[in-house]
Design a protein around this motif. Sequence first.
Motif, PDB file in Angstrom:
ATOM      1  N   LEU A  30       0.830  -1.214   0.000  1.00  0.00           N
ATOM      2  CA  LEU A  30       0.000   0.000   0.000  1.00  0.00           C
ATOM      3  C   LEU A  30       0.861   1.259   0.000  1.00  0.00           C
ATOM      4  CD1 LEU A  30      -2.892  -1.029   2.412  1.00  0.00           C
ATOM      5  CD2 LEU A  30      -3.060  -0.595  -0.043  1.00  0.00           C
ATOM      6  N   GLN A  31       2.017   1.209   0.659  1.00  0.00           N
ATOM      7  CA  GLN A  31       2.911   2.372   0.657  1.00  0.00           C
ATOM      8  C   GLN A  31       3.480   2.617  -0.735  1.00  0.00           C
ATOM      9  OE1 GLN A  31       5.587   1.188   3.806  1.00  0.00           O
ATOM     10  NE2 GLN A  31       4.427   2.299   5.359  1.00  0.00           N
ATOM     11  N   VAL A  32       3.851   1.554  -1.426  1.00  0.00           N
ATOM     12  CA  VAL A  32       4.355   1.697  -2.793  1.00  0.00           C
ATOM     13  C   VAL A  32       3.238   2.212  -3.695  1.00  0.00           C
ATOM     14  CG1 VAL A  32       5.220   0.433  -4.813  1.00  0.00           C
ATOM     15  CG2 VAL A  32       6.167  -0.026  -2.550  1.00  0.00           C
ATOM     16  N   ARG A  33       2.052   1.634  -3.527  1.00  0.00           N
ATOM     17  CA  ARG A  33       0.908   2.104  -4.301  1.00  0.00           C
ATOM     18  C   ARG A  33       0.703   3.596  -4.073  1.00  0.00           C
ATOM     19  NH1 ARG A  33      -5.215   1.394  -2.733  1.00  0.00           N
ATOM     20  NH2 ARG A  33      -4.630   3.321  -1.736  1.00  0.00           N
ATOM     21  N   GLY A  34       0.838   4.035  -2.818  1.00  0.00           N
ATOM     22  CA  GLY A  34       0.654   5.448  -2.490  1.00  0.00           C
ATOM     23  C   GLY A  34       1.628   6.344  -3.228  1.00  0.00           C
ATOM     24  N   ALA A  35       2.887   5.936  -3.260  1.00  0.00           N
ATOM     25  CA  ALA A  35       3.898   6.739  -3.963  1.00  0.00           C
ATOM     26  C   ALA A  35       3.571   6.836  -5.453  1.00  0.00           C
ATOM     27  CB  ALA A  35       5.286   6.136  -3.753  1.00  0.00           C
ATOM     28  N   LEU A  36       3.155   5.713  -6.031  1.00  0.00           N
ATOM     29  CA  LEU A  36       2.799   5.716  -7.453  1.00  0.00           C
ATOM     30  C   LEU A  36       1.542   6.531  -7.721  1.00  0.00           C
ATOM     31  CD1 LEU A  36       3.515   1.956  -8.247  1.00  0.00           C
ATOM     32  CD2 LEU A  36       4.846   3.935  -9.037  1.00  0.00           C
ATOM     33  N   GLU A  37       0.553   6.428  -6.823  1.00  0.00           N
ATOM     34  CA  GLU A  37      -0.687   7.193  -6.977  1.00  0.00           C
ATOM     35  C   GLU A  37      -0.418   8.696  -6.914  1.00  0.00           C
ATOM     36  OE1 GLU A  37      -3.783   6.246  -7.658  1.00  0.00           O
ATOM     37  OE2 GLU A  37      -4.070   4.211  -6.908  1.00  0.00           O
ATOM     38  N   LEU A  48       0.649  -0.040 -11.018  1.00  0.00           N
ATOM     39  CA  LEU A  48      -0.562   0.140 -10.210  1.00  0.00           C
ATOM     40  C   LEU A  48      -1.598  -0.942 -10.514  1.00  0.00           C
ATOM     41  CD1 LEU A  48      -0.981   4.020 -10.106  1.00  0.00           C
ATOM     42  CD2 LEU A  48      -0.540   2.485  -8.183  1.00  0.00           C
ATOM     43  N   THR A  49      -1.714  -1.311 -11.768  1.00  0.00           N
ATOM     44  CA  THR A  49      -2.649  -2.373 -12.137  1.00  0.00           C
ATOM     45  C   THR A  49      -2.240  -3.687 -11.481  1.00  0.00           C
ATOM     46  OG1 THR A  49      -3.155  -1.298 -14.237  1.00  0.00           O
ATOM     47  CG2 THR A  49      -3.641  -3.653 -14.081  1.00  0.00           C
ATOM     48  N   THR A  50      -0.958  -3.989 -11.511  1.00  0.00           N
ATOM     49  CA  THR A  50      -0.455  -5.212 -10.881  1.00  0.00           C
ATOM     50  C   THR A  50      -0.697  -5.197  -9.382  1.00  0.00           C
ATOM     51  OG1 THR A  50       1.239  -5.442 -12.586  1.00  0.00           O
ATOM     52  CG2 THR A  50       1.605  -6.638 -10.526  1.00  0.00           C
ATOM     53  N   ILE A  51      -0.409  -4.081  -8.745  1.00  0.00           N
ATOM     54  CA  ILE A  51      -0.614  -3.973  -7.296  1.00  0.00           C
ATOM     55  C   ILE A  51      -2.100  -4.112  -6.959  1.00  0.00           C
ATOM     56  CG2 ILE A  51      -0.526  -2.366  -5.346  1.00  0.00           C
ATOM     57  CD1 ILE A  51       2.206  -1.405  -6.511  1.00  0.00           C
ATOM     58  N   ARG A  52      -2.966  -3.454  -7.728  1.00  0.00           N
ATOM     59  CA  ARG A  52      -4.412  -3.550  -7.470  1.00  0.00           C
ATOM     60  C   ARG A  52      -4.908  -4.977  -7.623  1.00  0.00           C
ATOM     61  NH1 ARG A  52      -4.702   1.091 -10.273  1.00  0.00           N
ATOM     62  NH2 ARG A  52      -4.785   2.823  -8.857  1.00  0.00           N
ATOM     63  N   ASN A  53      -4.458  -5.650  -8.676  1.00  0.00           N
ATOM     64  CA  ASN A  53      -4.872  -7.040  -8.880  1.00  0.00           C
ATOM     65  C   ASN A  53      -4.431  -7.909  -7.709  1.00  0.00           C
ATOM     66  OD1 ASN A  53      -6.118  -6.550 -11.324  1.00  0.00           O
ATOM     67  ND2 ASN A  53      -4.316  -7.073 -12.532  1.00  0.00           N
ATOM     68  N   MET A  86      -4.832  13.796  -2.981  1.00  0.00           N
ATOM     69  CA  MET A  86      -4.471  12.379  -3.051  1.00  0.00           C
ATOM     70  C   MET A  86      -3.791  11.936  -1.760  1.00  0.00           C
ATOM     71  SD  MET A  86      -4.611   9.504  -4.691  1.00  0.00           S
ATOM     72  CE  MET A  86      -4.776   9.655  -6.465  1.00  0.00           C
ATOM     73  N   THR A  87      -2.960  12.796  -1.179  1.00  0.00           N
ATOM     74  CA  THR A  87      -2.301  12.457   0.092  1.00  0.00           C
ATOM     75  C   THR A  87      -3.349  12.185   1.170  1.00  0.00           C
ATOM     76  OG1 THR A  87      -0.354  13.776  -0.493  1.00  0.00           O
ATOM     77  CG2 THR A  87      -0.680  13.285   1.852  1.00  0.00           C
ATOM     78  N   LYS A  88      -4.352  13.038   1.253  1.00  0.00           N
ATOM     79  CA  LYS A  88      -5.431  12.837   2.236  1.00  0.00           C
ATOM     80  C   LYS A  88      -6.239  11.581   1.919  1.00  0.00           C
ATOM     81  CE  LYS A  88      -5.885  17.739   3.303  1.00  0.00           C
ATOM     82  NZ  LYS A  88      -6.697  18.953   3.115  1.00  0.00           N
TER      83      LYS A  88
END
Length: 184
Positions: free
Chosen positions: A47-54, A124-129, A171-173
């Motif tokens: 989730l932290q990696v996803r956050g950085a990418l998001e 992000l697609t890979t992480i979401r899946n 997005m941070t919030k």
Amino acid sequence: LKVLDVLGMIDIRLGQGTYITSRETNFFSVPLSWSLFLDGAQVKSILQVRGALELRAVQLAAQCEDKNKLDKLTDIYYRMQKTFQESKDTDNLQHALQETLNADIEFHTCIAECSGNPIILSMLTTIRNFLKRVSGTGMVDAEQLQAVVEEHQKLYGAIISGNVDAATQTMTKHLAASMARYKI
């Protein structure tokens, strides 16, 4: 088949069959996918990696000038709003949560598309899946559902207005609230 689905190599359609995906697989997604399978207990790190990418995706999306991509984001946003409004009139909260979750995923995927960066989109697609397979949705009740829709409204407004700073802050919030919904 589940592994190939998470890798984005096949598309499993209930009642219709399994198909080889038309999406191009990305060089980075396969190694990332396998590393995620090796240690499913690392949801917080993922989730932290996803956050950085998001965050980077939303910054780039706020600078997007591709009308077709922005129109797609608009369509998804309004569909999410409609789904949420209709969920208030249903007795089946679980179905409403699932429909809104699907729109949520589509909304975030479109933000990544608007970023114009195929690596961000692929990762992000890979992480979401992967997250769909190992964790809950992060939404369990109507109050959380409403919060997600309101957060997306702010995100959408920041992106469409082209305000990179507002998009980043929003997005941070949103990500912090998402972590709280996942109880991480």
